[in-house]
Scaffold this active site. Sequence first.
Site, PDB file in Angstrom:
ATOM      1  N   LYS A   1     -10.172  -7.630   7.764  1.00 38.92           N
ATOM      2  CA  LYS A   1     -10.822  -7.586   9.116  1.00 38.92           C
ATOM      3  C   LYS A   1     -10.979  -6.234   9.827  1.00 38.92           C
ATOM      4  CE  LYS A   1      -7.487  -9.208  12.280  1.00 38.92           C
ATOM      5  NZ  LYS A   1      -7.519  -9.652  13.658  1.00 38.92           N
TER       6      LYS A   1
ATOM      7  N   HIS B   1       0.887  -1.210  -0.040  1.00 37.21           N
ATOM      8  CA  HIS B   1      -0.061   0.009   0.134  1.00 37.21           C
ATOM      9  C   HIS B   1       0.944   1.320  -0.154  1.00 37.21           C
ATOM     10  CE1 HIS B   1      -3.294  -2.849   1.044  1.00 37.21           C
ATOM     11  NE2 HIS B   1      -4.161  -1.958   0.566  1.00 37.21           N
TER      12      HIS B   1
HETATM   13  S1  SF4 Z   1      -8.169 -14.765  16.117  1.00 36.61           S
HETATM   14 FE1  SF4 Z   1      -6.975 -13.841  17.546  1.00 36.61          FE
HETATM   15  S2  SF4 Z   1      -4.704 -14.210  17.227  1.00 36.61           S
HETATM   16 FE2  SF4 Z   1      -6.097 -14.575  15.430  1.00 36.61          FE
HETATM   17  S3  SF4 Z   1      -6.007 -12.641  14.125  1.00 36.61           S
HETATM   18 FE3  SF4 Z   1      -7.796 -12.670  15.637  1.00 36.61          FE
HETATM   19  S4  SF4 Z   1      -7.033 -11.626  17.514  1.00 36.61           S
HETATM   20 FE4  SF4 Z   1      -5.150 -12.237  16.240  1.00 36.61          FE
END
Ligand code: SF4
Lengths: 187, 294
Positions: free
Chosen positions: A99, A35
Amino acid sequence: MELKTPISEDVIRSLHVGDLVEITGVVHTGRDAVHKFLHDGGSLPVDMRGGVLYHCGPVMVKEDGQWVCKAAGPTTSTREEPYQAGVIQKLGLRAVIGKGGMGDKTLAGCKEFGCVYLHAVGGAAQVLAECIKKVRGVCMLEEFGSPEAVWELEVEKFPCVVTMDSHGGSLHKDVFASSKEKLAKLL
Amino acid sequence: MAGLKENLLELIRRTSAEMPDDVHRVLTESLQAEEKRTTAEFALKTIHANIEIAARKSQPICQDTGSILFYVHVPVGGDQLVFEEAAREAVAEATKKGFLRQNSVDSLTGKNSGTNLGPGTPTFHFTQTRGATAVDVRLILKGGGCENVGAQYSLPDSRLGADRDLKGCRRVILDAVLQAQGKGCGPGVLGVCIGGDRATSYAFSKEQFLRPLDDRNPNPELDALEQEIVATSNQLGIGPMGFGGKTTLLGCKICAVNRLPASYFVSISYMCWAFRRRGVVLSADGGTIEKWLY
Ligand code: SF4
């Protein structure tokens, strides 16, 4: 609903916040380094028009001379907020997967250029890796190292939720506002 | 020594690939409670499928295998340095085998050590137990995404209207839940410490993750607060991944330690759904496994 790459603007415009989609076709990974690189005027030797960019630093291993993906969950997207809208325009992207959602600048970019933000299930590294049928290639591997490189992945039914659409809708904003209001009543 | 290293390697493998039963059970209940054909149900179903594949393939549940936290009870006279050496070797080997991701980065140069070893990683918390004949080892792997949404409040907090009492604690804990939404891969579990100094308060909050999710707090006031925080959080509609839904928290564990008259900290550590915690009881020399915990 199944999204096949390359995706047309009409299809993207028909999507709304809360829709469940499955992507089949080609997805490119890209995170912090790429990016910044694109923002600073760099260009990539791949055509991503109508394509999908995935915020992911996959775990890759070479087995019998072939790259194989061992884990491929999404990484937090907000770090790319300063660059994302520009990258969507520059590469002609139709979808960004990650996410945690993104901010107003990206939301405006999605509206202007016809793009959506898709939320994969955070932490679901194994489920998502199973949707990757083939590693077709990689670029910027030398420059950025494996987690930051641009991997070209062939995916089948890669599941995501539309959390930011091309009409200005953001599930992140909506849920934050409504949960804040509910909490105020329960305090 | 060789036996100890092998046993710790197996502890790391299990912790990375196999979800503890108590957490799995609560996740299953959450899935049943969510409305069908919603994005919340989709997220929880995906999480379940992920847990199943990781265990079957003996691969990390999440690619971020996180900070490596060892909590060790040794008999009086047990050699902690020998334990540390064996644990370091086990960590390096687990990294080579792919049970752990290369996760230890030099903060100044940005260079990854490639072995998970380096200043400050992994961390060890030793306690001596009088009369014990066995070594009790517990391991937590805590991911970065959820670590980033931890929060520490100094009470009174006028912005949140939180005074130095349990009501004030409740306000700041719920604020942390609100702010963490969508980040840190919920549904999550809170570990909370009331009191301490800035460093010990966070350390004690993390130790709360050693408690099984279905245990009850021996202090009735804290027990009531734990239950209430979970119930209230699950009414906020934040849901798995912040998609909206009924499951925002899987649990909340709170402890209180003494503080200075001038300070009143409430420290909140957030654990993502990928709650990786396992334990093992070893013979005094570490060579024999007596039993698995959790
Ligand atoms: S599940 Fe937990 S360890 Fe895995 S990406 Fe999400 S916050 Fe990080």
